[in-house]
Design a protein around this motif. Structure first.
Motif, PDB file in Angstrom:
ATOM      1  N   ARG A 247      -8.345 -10.955  -3.679  1.00 62.45           N
ATOM      2  CA  ARG A 247      -7.046 -10.295  -3.390  1.00 62.45           C
ATOM      3  C   ARG A 247      -7.379  -9.006  -2.434  1.00 62.45           C
ATOM      4  NH1 ARG A 247      -2.432 -12.368  -3.485  1.00 62.45           N
ATOM      5  NH2 ARG A 247      -2.477 -12.719  -5.735  1.00 62.45           N
ATOM      6  N   LEU A 248      -8.224  -8.043  -2.876  1.00 63.57           N
ATOM      7  CA  LEU A 248      -8.305  -6.835  -2.198  1.00 63.57           C
ATOM      8  C   LEU A 248      -8.971  -7.157  -0.658  1.00 63.57           C
ATOM      9  CD1 LEU A 248      -9.595  -4.691  -5.086  1.00 63.57           C
ATOM     10  CD2 LEU A 248      -7.290  -4.678  -4.173  1.00 63.57           C
ATOM     11  N   ARG A 249      -9.643  -8.094  -0.606  1.00 63.42           N
ATOM     12  CA  ARG A 249     -10.452  -8.685   0.691  1.00 63.42           C
ATOM     13  C   ARG A 249      -9.362  -9.340   1.422  1.00 63.42           C
ATOM     14  NH1 ARG A 249     -14.818 -10.544  -2.475  1.00 63.42           N
ATOM     15  NH2 ARG A 249     -13.798 -12.588  -2.307  1.00 63.42           N
ATOM     16  N   ASN A 250      -8.556 -10.205   1.116  1.00 72.52           N
ATOM     17  CA  ASN A 250      -7.761 -11.001   1.920  1.00 72.52           C
ATOM     18  C   ASN A 250      -6.392 -10.705   1.862  1.00 72.52           C
ATOM     19  OD1 ASN A 250     -10.087 -12.878   2.423  1.00 72.52           O
ATOM     20  ND2 ASN A 250     -10.067 -13.323   0.329  1.00 72.52           N
ATOM     21  N   SER A 251      -5.570  -9.764   1.240  1.00 76.40           N
ATOM     22  CA  SER A 251      -4.112  -9.488   1.330  1.00 76.40           C
ATOM     23  C   SER A 251      -3.867  -8.267   1.818  1.00 76.40           C
ATOM     24  CB  SER A 251      -3.633  -9.731   0.068  1.00 76.40           C
ATOM     25  OG  SER A 251      -3.850 -10.947  -0.598  1.00 76.40           O
ATOM     26  N   PHE A 252      -2.738  -8.122   2.281  1.00 73.47           N
ATOM     27  CA  PHE A 252      -2.448  -6.977   2.802  1.00 73.47           C
ATOM     28  C   PHE A 252      -1.149  -6.106   1.684  1.00 73.47           C
ATOM     29  CE2 PHE A 252      -3.430  -9.292   6.401  1.00 73.47           C
ATOM     30  CZ  PHE A 252      -4.392  -8.484   7.009  1.00 73.47           C
ATOM     31  N   GLN A 253      -1.370  -4.981   1.552  1.00 71.12           N
ATOM     32  CA  GLN A 253      -0.436  -4.171   0.784  1.00 71.12           C
ATOM     33  C   GLN A 253       0.695  -3.623   1.871  1.00 71.12           C
ATOM     34  OE1 GLN A 253      -1.518  -0.820  -1.145  1.00 71.12           O
ATOM     35  NE2 GLN A 253      -2.980   0.133   0.122  1.00 71.12           N
ATOM     36  N   PHE A 254       1.866  -3.638   1.264  1.00 66.94           N
ATOM     37  CA  PHE A 254       3.165  -3.315   2.068  1.00 66.94           C
ATOM     38  C   PHE A 254       3.394  -4.206   3.367  1.00 66.94           C
ATOM     39  CE2 PHE A 254       1.107   0.417   0.014  1.00 66.94           C
ATOM     40  CZ  PHE A 254       1.927   0.283  -1.215  1.00 66.94           C
ATOM     41  N   PHE A 255       3.028  -5.369   3.360  1.00 64.55           N
ATOM     42  CA  PHE A 255       3.082  -6.340   4.455  1.00 64.55           C
ATOM     43  C   PHE A 255       4.533  -7.092   4.435  1.00 64.55           C
ATOM     44  CE2 PHE A 255       2.675 -10.331   6.756  1.00 64.55           C
ATOM     45  CZ  PHE A 255       2.226 -10.111   7.812  1.00 64.55           C
ATOM     46  N   GLY A 256       5.340  -7.028   5.635  1.00 66.47           N
ATOM     47  CA  GLY A 256       6.478  -7.475   5.650  1.00 66.47           C
ATOM     48  C   GLY A 256       7.572  -6.730   6.387  1.00 66.47           C
ATOM     49  N   ASP A 257       8.969  -6.633   5.760  1.00 68.95           N
ATOM     50  CA  ASP A 257       9.896  -5.834   6.432  1.00 68.95           C
ATOM     51  C   ASP A 257      10.534  -5.202   5.307  1.00 68.95           C
ATOM     52  OD1 ASP A 257      11.693  -7.845   5.415  1.00 68.95           O
ATOM     53  OD2 ASP A 257      11.684  -8.912   7.328  1.00 68.95           O
ATOM     54  N   ASP A 258      11.644  -4.304   5.936  1.00 67.79           N
ATOM     55  CA  ASP A 258      12.432  -3.694   4.730  1.00 67.79           C
ATOM     56  C   ASP A 258      13.112  -4.697   3.974  1.00 67.79           C
ATOM     57  OD1 ASP A 258      11.828  -1.181   5.981  1.00 67.79           O
ATOM     58  OD2 ASP A 258      13.210  -1.220   7.560  1.00 67.79           O
TER      59      ASP A 258
END
Length: 562
Positions: free
Chosen positions: A324-335
């Motif tokens: 998860r920590l290697r392949n995902s993004f935190q706070f990714f998206g829109d409002d």
């Protein structure tokens, strides 16, 4: 509040035709809305707008344009705007929930019925009857799973088969409490379960439901049981179209109680095929958001949704968390929809070396980290380990947080604050506490007076209501379902509780500069309440609903009660 005869369809047509200020009163049911509604101007006038800004300003009017508050004050320019005459009604920012399991509610099998606001079995029957009459196709189940507790009903017990038959005689019914039951069903539901029990086992782990004559189904467990089997059978019937409908139902209910922003904490991720060993909160954590993602792509998302990643592995190698920590993004998206970070936990608190290593990995990756604690020993464990991690990686800017915290000490709070960490206080314990329970916590007053960053959450929907108002009621009264005083000396003021559920909670989503208060330049989320929170009796706080809810500048709810 009575309307003036203009429904929302009429309002939009009139505004487009004349291009000038057009008045409409609150109270007419709203249609489904599209992203196109975000454009243009909307004015709320003649109200009491509790902005929740730093000065707790109370304004009279608000102007919204292109999804943003552009003016807040005594008067606003209504030229070319759609105008809502509030007639003195109270307006608050959209409420924010930093610890909720609404995605699980969106994935409930059957036609889920909201029972968390009922106070008696008669009201339960009325709610089930209304759900059936609203349109449940033949052969489909009427269900209610989680959010309610028998303590809230005058009878303090589950409905019987006869009582459920009286409410819904022509559709199977299943009521399911908490994570693992117990359950209650009606005649048609019992017949279905009895027929399955009499045939070949549908799954190697299947335990007979063994429905009693009065419709009772025994509580299961985290390794399986009768209630788990009943849940499994309903889940095998669920289609993707059902999940789309469930997601829309969840959002519609949320905005009807004024809750506009969610930080979803998932729970017990379980990839792969369904199994009777799973409990109510088990979901495939790779696919659980599919329906909501589809609705977002279609412009039909009407709540703001931030989705955490929960990791439940006790394997000290932590392969899933590392991936998860290697392949995902935190706070990714829109409002409207974005990923969160690690929560409700990175590994079980009881997982020993695996939990310790999980804290280090999250800090090393620079991710936000959250941990649920249930007692003082758990809080002490978290604080001591986080101090060791902080000495190595500096977590002071990452907004790490602990949830629930039924017990605290000022020393532990100070140590958390020194690391930039925060506390979320749970308001749900009033639901399950008995008439003689005392000091069930948490220590609201102690925590708020300490000065640490703090929020208030309900932890719906498995063991507590999604509706924020019962939790706010408990925070300001300290009274449980029986009316007993269970949190003496730890109450908050109404102003404090409302601030925590708005601008206070927005911090936990890293969105305090965009939501949580009604101020120029912020995203336009606002709720017109059907009664004045600051003036009603304590008991009526739980009855508050939204007359009008605006999210991202769009009217997403108008009128109606649940």
């Amino acid at each position: 509040m009575p309307g003036n005869g203009l429904g929302r369809r009429g309002l939009l047509k009139t505004g487009a035709a004349v291009g000038a200020a057009t008045a409409v009163s609150v109270g007419t049911p709203a249609e489904a809305h599209t992203s196109a509604d975000r454009n243009g101007r909307l004015a709320l006038v003649n109200g009491r707008v509790h902005t929740m800004d730093r000065r707790n300003t109370v304004a009279e009017a608000v102007l919204i344009e292109d999804g943003v508050f552009v003016d807040v004050g005594r008067r606003v320019d209504t030229g070319g705007a759609r105008v809502v005459d509030l007639r003195g009604r109270m307006v608050v920012p959209g409420l924010v929930e930093p610890h909720i399991h609404s995605v699980s509610l969106a994935n409930r099998p059957g036609y889920h019925t909201i029972l968390e606001n009922t106070t008696s079995i008669r009201e339960v029957q009325d709610a089930l009857r209304a759900r059936r009459r609203a349109g449940v196709p033949g052969g489909q189940w009427v269900t209610s799973m989680g959010g309610f507790h028998v303590n809230q009903w005058a009878e303090h017990r589950m409905p019987t088969l006869a009582e459920l038959d009286a409410a819904v005689p022509d559709r199977p019914v299943l009521l399911y409490t908490r994570f693992t039951g117990p359950c209650a069903t009606n005649t048609l539901g019992k017949a279905h379960f009895d027929a399955v029990d009499a045939g070949p086992k549908p799954h190697p782990a299947y335990v007979p439901v063994d429905t009693a004559a009065d419709g009772a189904i025994a509580e299961g467990g985290f390794a399986g049981g009768a209630s788990n089997s009943a849940l499994y059978l309903l889940r095998t019937l669920q289609t993707y179209a059902d999940k789309l409908r469930g997601a829309q139902d969840m959002m519609a209910y949320s905005v009807s109680v004024g809750l506009t922003s969610h930080l979803d904490q998932v729970l017990f991720p379980t990839p792969g095929p369904l199994s009777p060993t799973q409990v109510l909160s088990n979901l495939d954590h790779y696919r659980m958001y599919d329906a909501l993602l589809d609705l977002h792509r279609q412009g039909k998302l009407v709540i703001r949704l931030q989705t955490n990643f929960l990791h439940n592995q006790a394997d000290p190698n932590l392969p899933e968390l590392k991936a998860r920590l290697r392949n995902s993004f935190q706070f990714f998206g829109d409002d409207m929809m974005m990923t969160g970070s690690i929560g409700e936990w990175a590994a079980p608190l009881s997982a020993g070396a695996a939990w310790v290593e999980a804290q280090r990995l999250v800090a090393q990756a620079g991710w936000r980290n959250e941990n649920s604690v249930q007692n003082l020993a758990g809080l002490t464990q978290v604080v001591e380990e986080w101090e060791r991690v902080d000495a190595q990686y500096d977590i002071t800017e990452l907004r790490w947080m602990v949830h629930h915290v039924p017990q605290v000490t000022t020393d532990l709070l100070t140590r958390l604050r020194n690391m930039g960490c925060a506390v979320q206080m749970a308001g749900y314990r009033w639901v399950a506490s008995g008439p003689d329970d005392t000091n069930v916590g948490p220590q609201f007053r102690t925590i708020v007076d300490h000065g640490i960053q703090v929020g208030l959450h309900g932890d719906g929907v498995h063991i507590a209501p999604l509706n924020p108002w019962p939790h706010i009621y408990y925070a300001v009264t300290g009274r449980n379902s029986f009316g007993a005083q269970v949190n003496a000396g730890q109450q908050l003021t109404r102003q404090e509780a409302l601030r925590l559920f708005t601008i206070g909670n927005s911090w936990f989503l890293r969105m305090e500069d965009r939501i949580g208060s009604i101020e120029k330049g912020k995203l336009a989320d606002a709720v017109v309440l059907d009664r004045d929170y600051f003036r009603v009796r304590d008991e009526d706080i739980r009855k508050i609903r939204a007359d009008l809810t605006i999210v991202d500048g769009r009217v997403v709810h108008e009128g109606g009660r649940k």
